[in-house]
Design a protein around this motif. Structure first.
Motif, short mmCIF file in Angstrom:
data_model
loop_
_atom_site.label_atom_id
_atom_site.label_comp_id
_atom_site.label_asym_id
_atom_site.label_seq_id
_atom_site.Cartn_x
_atom_site.Cartn_y
_atom_site.Cartn_z
N UNK A 170 0.83 -1.21 0.00
CA UNK A 170 0.00 0.00 0.00
C UNK A 170 0.87 1.26 0.00
N UNK A 171 1.96 1.25 0.78
CA UNK A 171 2.88 2.39 0.77
C UNK A 171 3.50 2.57 -0.60
N UNK A 175 3.16 5.79 -2.93
CA UNK A 175 4.37 6.44 -3.46
C UNK A 175 4.28 6.63 -4.97
N UNK A 176 3.76 5.62 -5.67
CA UNK A 176 3.61 5.70 -7.12
C UNK A 176 2.61 6.78 -7.51
N UNK A 177 1.54 6.92 -6.74
CA UNK A 177 0.53 7.94 -7.04
C UNK A 177 1.07 9.34 -6.84
N UNK A 178 1.98 9.50 -5.86
CA UNK A 178 2.56 10.81 -5.58
C UNK A 178 3.47 11.29 -6.69
N UNK A 179 4.05 10.36 -7.44
CA UNK A 179 4.99 10.74 -8.51
C UNK A 179 4.28 11.31 -9.69
#
Length: 179
Positions: A170-171, A175-179
């Motif tokens: 989930x982290x 993290x991928x969505x934040x990029x």
């Protein structure tokens, strides 16, 4: 009665813990992850033909585990490290290629690394291992120092056998969505 002496968490034990965790995740309807058997050809058996004493690998295996977590394709490999550095020779080129291709298909690839001397598990995102891998290929360091790891992705065994890697997944997704 003899005493049981633990030699620490070994690769096969880590695999057992991951297998138990995967069964639990499946029972809870959270994930369906399968262990990929390594294909071997027996060369020599013991006299009772119960144990293989010598064998060779039929083909290169890709990863230890593959499946889906609530519709997301996932593949990962489990590794053990007895030092404070993780030698990159424990990962093979064909594994990196498979994981890279898996990621290109919108799958999630990662490694679960057990640091036996510290009794800590680490979820290494593919994006992270790829940086270390490329550094090595460019003539740099051939291992990953413990200090280089992202402390957010460490985890401990729960109830002695449960590997809570879905929390780290989930982290990874966040993290991928934040990029």
């Amino acid at each position: 009665m003899g005493t049981w002496n633990s030699r620490g968490l070994r690769g096969s034990t880590l695999e057992d813990f991951i297998n138990r965790t995967n069964e639990r995740y499946q029972q809870q309807g959270l994930a369906l992850i399968q262990k990929i058997p390594t294909p071997i050809t027996p060369v020599r058996m013991d006299k009772d033909h119960r144990q293989i004493t010598l064998a060779y690998f039929d083909q290169r295996s890709t990863v230890d585990y593959i499946g889906a977590v609530q519709g997301i394709p996932v593949c990962f490999d489990a590794k053990e490290c007895s030092m404070d550095t993780f030698p990159l020779h424990n990962i093979h080129e064909h594994q990196m290629n498979f994981m890279r291709d898996f990621e290109k298909q919108d799958g999630i690839s990662f490694f679960l690394i057990y640091y036996s001397t510290k009794k800590l598990l680490y979820y290494m995102r593919f994006e992270e291992i790829e940086v270390f891998w490329e550094r090595m290929k460019q003539g740099g360091r051939k291992s990953v120092r413990f200090e280089e790891l992202d402390e957010e992705y460490f985890m401990q065994l729960r109830q002695g056998v449960f590997v809570p890697y879905l929390e780290m997944l989930q982290k990874d997704l966040d993290h991928r969505e934040e990029r």
